[in-house]
Enzyme design. Sequence first.
Site, PDB file in Angstrom:
ATOM      1  N   TYR A  80     -10.716  -4.692   3.569  1.00 20.99           N
ATOM      2  CA  TYR A  80      -9.838  -4.120   4.684  1.00 20.99           C
ATOM      3  C   TYR A  80     -10.622  -3.927   5.955  1.00 20.99           C
ATOM      4  O   TYR A  80     -11.269  -3.163   6.103  1.00 20.99           O
ATOM      5  CB  TYR A  80      -9.135  -2.877   4.201  1.00 20.99           C
ATOM      6  N   ASP A 123      -5.601   9.083  10.643  1.00 22.56           N
ATOM      7  CA  ASP A 123      -4.403   8.454  10.892  1.00 22.56           C
ATOM      8  C   ASP A 123      -3.736   9.103  12.082  1.00 22.56           C
ATOM      9  O   ASP A 123      -4.024  10.328  12.419  1.00 22.56           O
ATOM     10  CB  ASP A 123      -3.337   8.935   9.710  1.00 22.56           C
ATOM     11  N   GLU A 155       0.886  -1.250   0.000  1.00 20.50           N
ATOM     12  CA  GLU A 155      -0.029   0.054   0.173  1.00 20.50           C
ATOM     13  C   GLU A 155       0.850   1.188   0.071  1.00 20.50           C
ATOM     14  O   GLU A 155       1.747   1.368   0.966  1.00 20.50           O
ATOM     15  CB  GLU A 155      -0.791   0.135   1.329  1.00 20.50           C
TER      16      GLU A 155
END
Lengths: 406, 274
Positions: free
Chosen positions: B176, B61, B50
């Site tokens: 995911y 994040d 990725e």
Amino acid sequence: MNQPLTPNSFRAGPDEEGRFGIFGGRFVAETLMPLILDLQDHWNAAKADPEFKRELDGLNATYTGRPSPLYFAERLTEKLGGAKVYFKRDELNHTGSHKINNCLGQILLARKMSKTRIIAETGAGQHGVATATVCARFGLPCVVYMGATDVERQAPNVFRMKLLGAEVIPVTAGHGTLKDAMNEALRDWVTNVDSTYYLIGTAAGPHPYPELVRELQSVIGKEAKEQMQAAEGRLPDMLVAAVGGGSNAIGLFHPFLDDREVSIVGVEAGGKGLDGEEHCASLTAGSPGVLHGNRTYLLQNSDGQIKEGHSISAGLDYPGIGPEHSWLKESGRVEYVPIMDTEALEAFQLLTRTEGIIPALEPAHALAEVVKRAPKMGKDQIILMNLCGRGDKDVHTAAKHLGVEM
Amino acid sequence: MTTRIEDRFARLRDEGRPALVSFIMGGDPDHETSLGIMKALPEAGADIIELGMPFSDPMADGPAIQKAGLRALKGGASLQKTIDIVKAFRETDTETPVILMGYFNPIYIYGVERFIPAALEAGVDGLIVVDLPPEMDGELCLPALAAGLNFIRLATPTTDDKRLPAVLKNTSGFVYYVSITGITGAAAPDANKVAAAVGRIKNHTDLPVCVGFGVRTAEQAAEIGKGANGVVVGSAIVSAIETSLENGAASGTTVEAAAGVVRELAGGVRGLKA
């Protein structure tokens, strides 16, 4: 050919997907999506619930002090020599600005959703103070994210929040300003999904926040409309309000959007001028992009990286804008103009001396535009400006810019 | 649809082990070093790569990946340069699946209709765009799928059974699974809960399910890998890159620092081989 059609109503948005034209939407991580849908369900129920309205109206009246007065600024009108200038005095609200209108509504919603912890972002600290206030009122723990740069610039408001029992977390990520505080609040929310309600301070973010905040702030415009009818027997010719994220402006504008005879002006922070980087005029000098859950006008570079804004007013210091304003700009219903730091500072002093009202630097931007427009209008015309916050918090900033040591 | 992801999972099925999916940020700490790291990853044991598209405001994040993005942007990274890294990588590696991961705004500004062919031509196999839930499929997901790019969706602990079908509907390549409610690099996930969640997702789809967020060590990778088709590691790798820097710039040990972490993690997932 590409001219958008004039809609039947400017008050119909957003649609079910949360869009105002191409603006708005729900650009959030999957973790938050179920929460946002849940919030929407609760908001839809609350809107239709007379008990919710009764409770909110009661708090607005006895806790905030609504309705806020409509004030005819006689000496300022004389001095400008043109249109009659009226102020909607939301600076007289408890906590000193319009922010409390939104916070009371949202905390009632948070309670209905059985949330036990409130988070918020703040720039100048006005929304942080209003959030900490309603959390104290309802006995809920409150965490306020504030850019580290703003924590330094706005020390008195940091102290106020702490007095009110809130935890203020300085955000050093990114560049330590309002947009970084909003990122950090979203990171908190995504981590504490079960317990936490995110009390957004402006009419931006993922759907349903822009609509929710607008509806709660529309009390400003609804009152003003009635008060103006009582005072003058007609609607004003022009509305003027400052736009940062745009909640005070949309609150005043929305009830008037379909009264086509009323022209509407939103005033952005022109900072040190639009030629350079130091401004926050996202509508005048930015372009559409996606940030913080919605598509809207943003200050960004050619790679889609968000820029840091600048304004003398920390409350306008945000590189985006509520999505409904983006739509109102593109549809042509509202005109958006920039006002420079120096012009706002002059208006700040003018109002203080002619009317004995120290305005916050945010509405001082709106006032600077009134100063430009009123003299060009007839004496039988009326301008209504939203005086959305008081200037106590800004006296240190003003002193610094005026070269006074305190 | 590009077939590298499918081919890779087919091979791993034959090998009887989960995939190690490695995340690095495009252009971190600079363009050349980032390409060097990417080239070193497959040999170190990364099965899928990725590549992060740097963004100024990465709201999902944690600190490690935030800093990686800012380093990359400071080093002159852009979406175009991230695509260029993939193109250069494909000159020597035509098999390892490459997925671009990031946020929508840089793609939106690049232009969706221009981005999709550019990504395909560079050799990109899939996209993960954090702030595009299924409700926003018209923006990028549907045109990407139509052009043959996989669109890998995130499923999270808050995605309940009622919502899962909507989330999986336009997902391809793999799913995911975000193992925690939180940001990247945060608390370690509970392997038992993760295995249960993966099982729940598998009731709704035949796609492989990879698990990420909070996996840092070979032991964790092995533990999580027992119950999933792959394990995603990001923060641990970019943290190692950060530690290797001298005065903020790449040093002679930067590439090896990233490869070393991947080698160790690969040991974790490969130890599972029956």
